[in-house]
Design a protein around this motif. Sequence first.
Motif, short mmCIF file in Angstrom:
data_model
loop_
_atom_site.label_atom_id
_atom_site.label_comp_id
_atom_site.label_asym_id
_atom_site.label_seq_id
_atom_site.Cartn_x
_atom_site.Cartn_y
_atom_site.Cartn_z
N PHE A 65 39.75 71.89 65.10
CA PHE A 65 38.90 70.72 64.87
C PHE A 65 38.33 70.75 63.46
CE2 PHE A 65 34.96 68.36 64.88
CZ PHE A 65 35.27 67.22 65.60
N ALA A 66 37.84 71.92 63.03
CA ALA A 66 37.26 72.03 61.70
C ALA A 66 38.30 71.80 60.61
CB ALA A 66 36.62 73.42 61.53
N LEU A 67 39.49 72.36 60.78
CA LEU A 67 40.56 72.17 59.80
C LEU A 67 40.98 70.71 59.70
CD1 LEU A 67 42.84 75.27 60.45
CD2 LEU A 67 41.45 74.84 58.43
N SER A 68 41.09 70.06 60.85
CA SER A 68 41.49 68.66 60.85
C SER A 68 40.42 67.77 60.23
CB SER A 68 41.79 68.21 62.29
OG SER A 68 42.07 66.83 62.33
N PHE A 69 39.17 68.05 60.52
CA PHE A 69 38.07 67.21 60.06
C PHE A 69 38.01 67.13 58.54
CE2 PHE A 69 33.68 66.30 58.93
CZ PHE A 69 33.39 65.21 59.75
N ASP A 70 38.30 68.24 57.84
CA ASP A 70 38.16 68.23 56.38
C ASP A 70 39.49 68.31 55.63
OD1 ASP A 70 38.90 70.86 56.71
OD2 ASP A 70 36.90 71.66 56.42
N GLU A 71 40.58 67.95 56.29
CA GLU A 71 41.89 67.96 55.64
C GLU A 71 42.06 66.75 54.73
OE1 GLU A 71 45.67 68.10 54.27
OE2 GLU A 71 44.55 69.76 55.17
N ILE A 72 42.63 66.95 53.53
CA ILE A 72 42.79 65.85 52.58
C ILE A 72 44.24 65.68 52.13
CG2 ILE A 72 42.14 67.41 50.69
CD1 ILE A 72 41.74 63.55 50.87
N ILE A 73 45.00 66.76 51.95
CA ILE A 73 46.35 66.63 51.37
C ILE A 73 47.27 65.87 52.31
CG2 ILE A 73 48.35 67.88 50.50
CD1 ILE A 73 46.50 70.14 49.69
N VAL A 74 47.40 66.36 53.54
CA VAL A 74 48.26 65.68 54.51
C VAL A 74 47.72 64.29 54.81
CG1 VAL A 74 49.09 65.75 56.89
CG2 VAL A 74 49.08 67.84 55.51
N THR A 75 46.41 64.16 54.85
CA THR A 75 45.80 62.86 55.14
C THR A 75 46.18 61.82 54.10
OG1 THR A 75 43.91 63.97 56.16
CG2 THR A 75 43.62 61.66 55.56
N ASN A 76 46.16 62.19 52.83
CA ASN A 76 46.49 61.25 51.76
C ASN A 76 47.89 60.67 51.91
OD1 ASN A 76 44.46 60.55 50.00
ND2 ASN A 76 44.71 62.34 48.70
N PHE A 77 48.81 61.45 52.43
CA PHE A 77 50.20 61.01 52.53
C PHE A 77 50.52 60.31 53.85
CE2 PHE A 77 50.57 63.80 48.98
CZ PHE A 77 51.71 63.41 48.28
N LEU A 115 28.22 70.20 58.93
CA LEU A 115 28.87 69.91 60.20
C LEU A 115 29.93 70.96 60.54
CD1 LEU A 115 29.34 66.03 60.09
CD2 LEU A 115 27.76 67.31 61.53
N MET A 116 30.67 71.42 59.54
CA MET A 116 31.73 72.37 59.79
C MET A 116 31.22 73.78 60.06
SD MET A 116 34.53 70.86 60.01
CE MET A 116 33.48 69.67 60.88
N LEU A 117 29.98 74.06 59.69
CA LEU A 117 29.41 75.36 60.01
C LEU A 117 29.32 75.58 61.52
CD1 LEU A 117 26.48 75.72 57.44
CD2 LEU A 117 28.60 77.03 57.51
N ILE A 118 29.11 74.49 62.26
CA ILE A 118 28.91 74.61 63.71
C ILE A 118 30.18 75.10 64.42
CG2 ILE A 118 28.28 73.38 65.81
CD1 ILE A 118 26.61 71.50 64.02
#
Length: 285
Positions: A206-218, A253-256
């Motif tokens: 969940f944490a990795l998905s929430f702050d992902e940018i590279i794959v999201t951009n494409f 948020l990601m600390l939790i």
Amino acid sequence: MESRPARILIKGGSLLTLAFLYVPLAIVAIYAFNDSIGQSWPIQDYTTKWFGIAFREATVREALFTSLQVALFATTLALVLCSAAAFAVHRFDFFGRNTVSFLLVLPIALPGIVTAIALRSTIETIAGTALGQRFGLSFGVLTIVIGHATFCIVVVFNNVLARLRRTPTSLIEASMDLGADGWQTFRFVTFPAIRSAVMAGALLAFALSFDEIIVTNFTAGSTVTLPKFIYNSVRLPRNRPVVNVVAVVVVLLMLIPVYLAQRLAGGPDVQAAAAKGQAAQGGEL
């Protein structure tokens, strides 16, 4: 017993490592309270007005909701697929088992840009087929979820497989000897033993998905997630105060989930399972 110079060197190295990791985050957090739009040092005046401005901005709220939605669906998909894969790799001895395990872990080692380009090309290819046109496949939340699941799978798979390998097999054998079927064994024996590992993997995914940018951009098309909002806005000087605020909120948020996952990763389930396994072995003897 380490010598005094060795202890000083170890402590100094630890402090330098922590500073290298967290000083940039601290600077962003400080700038979030800067009264000026410009980022000059030292800061003259401090304010909290940018937090109110950021939370009242509709784009930020929509991006936050989209990020939460994507992370939830990607984590769920990864849990379903990788839990089954981890059980298959652990329980059954089949040809190519090590290769399957390697291929499941490989995506997290590949450069994110390569994975993103491959996903975009695949989605564009499928969208151009009759099947893709029939279902109206286009870049959006669904394609982001599929993209994020490619690396969320690795996290869940590693956690579940590691815990399965640490769980005594005598528990399953004893359950079968007592007449339990496969579902009963999983429900009352296997799942309780790996429950914390599954939850830890889900939280990290969940944490990795929430702050992902590279794959999201494409794979996002015109859909905006919170990291994509930060990426698009950081190039605009007037938006930087809001970007700093959003970045601080994302970190908090990601600390939790990361903290909870760290606590659960070495949870008591495996120790309890080991104790039960020893008791089962003793009963058989």
